[in-house]
Design a protein around this motif. Sequence first.
Motif, PDB file in Angstrom:
ATOM      1  N   TYR A   1     -33.752 -39.643 -37.916  1.00 22.74           N
ATOM      2  CA  TYR A   1     -32.573 -39.029 -38.539  1.00 22.74           C
ATOM      3  C   TYR A   1     -32.828 -38.592 -39.982  1.00 22.74           C
ATOM      4  O   TYR A   1     -33.502 -39.290 -40.742  1.00 22.74           O
ATOM      5  CB  TYR A   1     -31.396 -40.009 -38.499  1.00 22.74           C
TER       6      TYR A   1
ATOM      7  N   HIS B   1     -25.506 -43.311 -35.767  1.00 24.18           N
ATOM      8  CA  HIS B   1     -25.737 -42.504 -34.560  1.00 24.18           C
ATOM      9  C   HIS B   1     -25.791 -43.413 -33.349  1.00 24.18           C
ATOM     10  O   HIS B   1     -26.098 -44.599 -33.465  1.00 24.18           O
ATOM     11  CB  HIS B   1     -27.076 -41.764 -34.662  1.00 24.18           C
TER      12      HIS B   1
ATOM     13  N   ASP C   1     -31.062 -39.492 -27.481  1.00 18.37           N
ATOM     14  CA  ASP C   1     -30.657 -39.634 -28.884  1.00 18.37           C
ATOM     15  C   ASP C   1     -30.398 -38.254 -29.488  1.00 18.37           C
ATOM     16  O   ASP C   1     -30.919 -37.254 -28.995  1.00 18.37           O
ATOM     17  CB  ASP C   1     -31.731 -40.385 -29.690  1.00 18.37           C
ATOM     18  N   ASP C   2     -29.612 -38.243 -30.556  1.00 19.38           N
ATOM     19  CA  ASP C   2     -29.274 -36.964 -31.195  1.00 19.38           C
ATOM     20  C   ASP C   2     -30.049 -36.797 -32.507  1.00 19.38           C
ATOM     21  O   ASP C   2     -29.582 -36.170 -33.446  1.00 19.38           O
ATOM     22  CB  ASP C   2     -27.758 -36.852 -31.437  1.00 19.38           C
TER      23      ASP C   2
ATOM     24  N   GLU D   1     -35.829 -33.294 -33.217  1.00 21.12           N
ATOM     25  CA  GLU D   1     -36.605 -33.047 -32.015  1.00 21.12           C
ATOM     26  C   GLU D   1     -37.940 -33.791 -32.099  1.00 21.12           C
ATOM     27  O   GLU D   1     -38.672 -33.662 -33.071  1.00 21.12           O
ATOM     28  CB  GLU D   1     -36.853 -31.537 -31.864  1.00 21.12           C
TER      29      GLU D   1
ATOM     30  N   ARG E   1     -35.489 -31.292 -24.353  1.00 18.95           N
ATOM     31  CA  ARG E   1     -34.539 -31.162 -25.459  1.00 18.95           C
ATOM     32  C   ARG E   1     -33.365 -30.349 -24.945  1.00 18.95           C
ATOM     33  O   ARG E   1     -33.553 -29.221 -24.484  1.00 18.95           O
ATOM     34  CB  ARG E   1     -35.218 -30.444 -26.640  1.00 18.95           C
TER      35      ARG E   1
ATOM     36  N   GLU F   1     -29.109 -29.474 -25.746  1.00 20.87           N
ATOM     37  CA  GLU F   1     -27.893 -29.597 -26.564  1.00 20.87           C
ATOM     38  C   GLU F   1     -28.139 -30.480 -27.787  1.00 20.87           C
ATOM     39  O   GLU F   1     -27.387 -31.411 -28.065  1.00 20.87           O
ATOM     40  CB  GLU F   1     -26.745 -30.151 -25.732  1.00 20.87           C
ATOM     41  N   ASN F   2     -29.234 -30.192 -28.479  1.00 24.45           N
ATOM     42  CA  ASN F   2     -29.602 -30.936 -29.692  1.00 24.45           C
ATOM     43  C   ASN F   2     -29.865 -32.417 -29.452  1.00 24.45           C
ATOM     44  O   ASN F   2     -29.706 -33.239 -30.359  1.00 24.45           O
ATOM     45  CB  ASN F   2     -28.531 -30.779 -30.778  1.00 24.45           C
ATOM     46  N   LYS F   3     -30.219 -32.752 -28.238  1.00 24.39           N
ATOM     47  CA  LYS F   3     -30.546 -34.156 -27.955  1.00 24.39           C
ATOM     48  C   LYS F   3     -31.943 -34.279 -27.360  1.00 24.39           C
ATOM     49  O   LYS F   3     -32.399 -33.413 -26.617  1.00 24.39           O
ATOM     50  CB  LYS F   3     -29.531 -34.748 -26.966  1.00 24.39           C
ATOM     51  N   ASN F   4     -32.601 -35.371 -27.706  1.00 24.85           N
ATOM     52  CA  ASN F   4     -33.870 -35.719 -27.062  1.00 24.85           C
ATOM     53  C   ASN F   4     -33.544 -36.514 -25.806  1.00 24.85           C
ATOM     54  O   ASN F   4     -32.823 -37.517 -25.878  1.00 24.85           O
ATOM     55  CB  ASN F   4     -34.706 -36.604 -27.988  1.00 24.85           C
TER      56      ASN F   4
END
Lengths: 135, 106
Positions: A53, A59, A78-79, A82, A121, A123-126
Amino acid sequence: MIKIELLNQLEQLAKLAEVIETFGEENNLPMNVVFDINLSLDELVTNIILYGYNDKNTHKIEVILEKEGNNIEITLIDDGQEFDPTKKEKPNLDLEVEDKGIGGLGIHFVKTKMDEIKYKREENKNILTLKKIIN
Amino acid sequence: MTINVEKKDKYSIISIAGRLDASTSGEFEEQLVKKLDEGEVDIVINFADLDYISSSGLRVLLVGAKKIKAANKKMVLAGLKKHIYEVFEIAGFTPIFEIVDSIANL
């Protein structure tokens, strides 16, 4: 199936370990399989908490554990920034004590202990999926 | 994780129990570095009651190994459970430590 949400705080690692123990007991998993899942998820979640982060906000990290026949399927979402661990190179393990480091060791453990690792990856998530086959 | 430090013969024995992960390795590092900085004796780390170690725990041991080498002292690891020894093997850490079955074999 067990699904949990962790916060990005190192103290949550104990909770993660407890949940994996419970999952192991409920599914009668061998000790070594429980340990391998524990080590892999502990390393990955630690990486996310420490390096994932850019901000100091709280988060959520989602962990899903499922048993399908002889396979354990694990999903980690997780957000954070990347990060594709499958692309991480194997560390040099043969260095002398003076030159040795631990960079990359955690992911090396995951690759050694798990039978399959997939990353995407979305929607901005791993989204990382791991598979462990019970022998 | 719990840590217990005692002096026995020519060794300081640091016994660690429970889980050595990223949330507990800081405390272990503090204790280990304190003993290393006293610098009087050789160090034994007793793993007999340790159930879990991650790369965060290995990092602390590596800090210890580097310091002890520079000080020309000895650091011995004792009583590693099989699954913990395996983590050392995967990490390529077994050649850099003196490892014994138990503190009875010092």
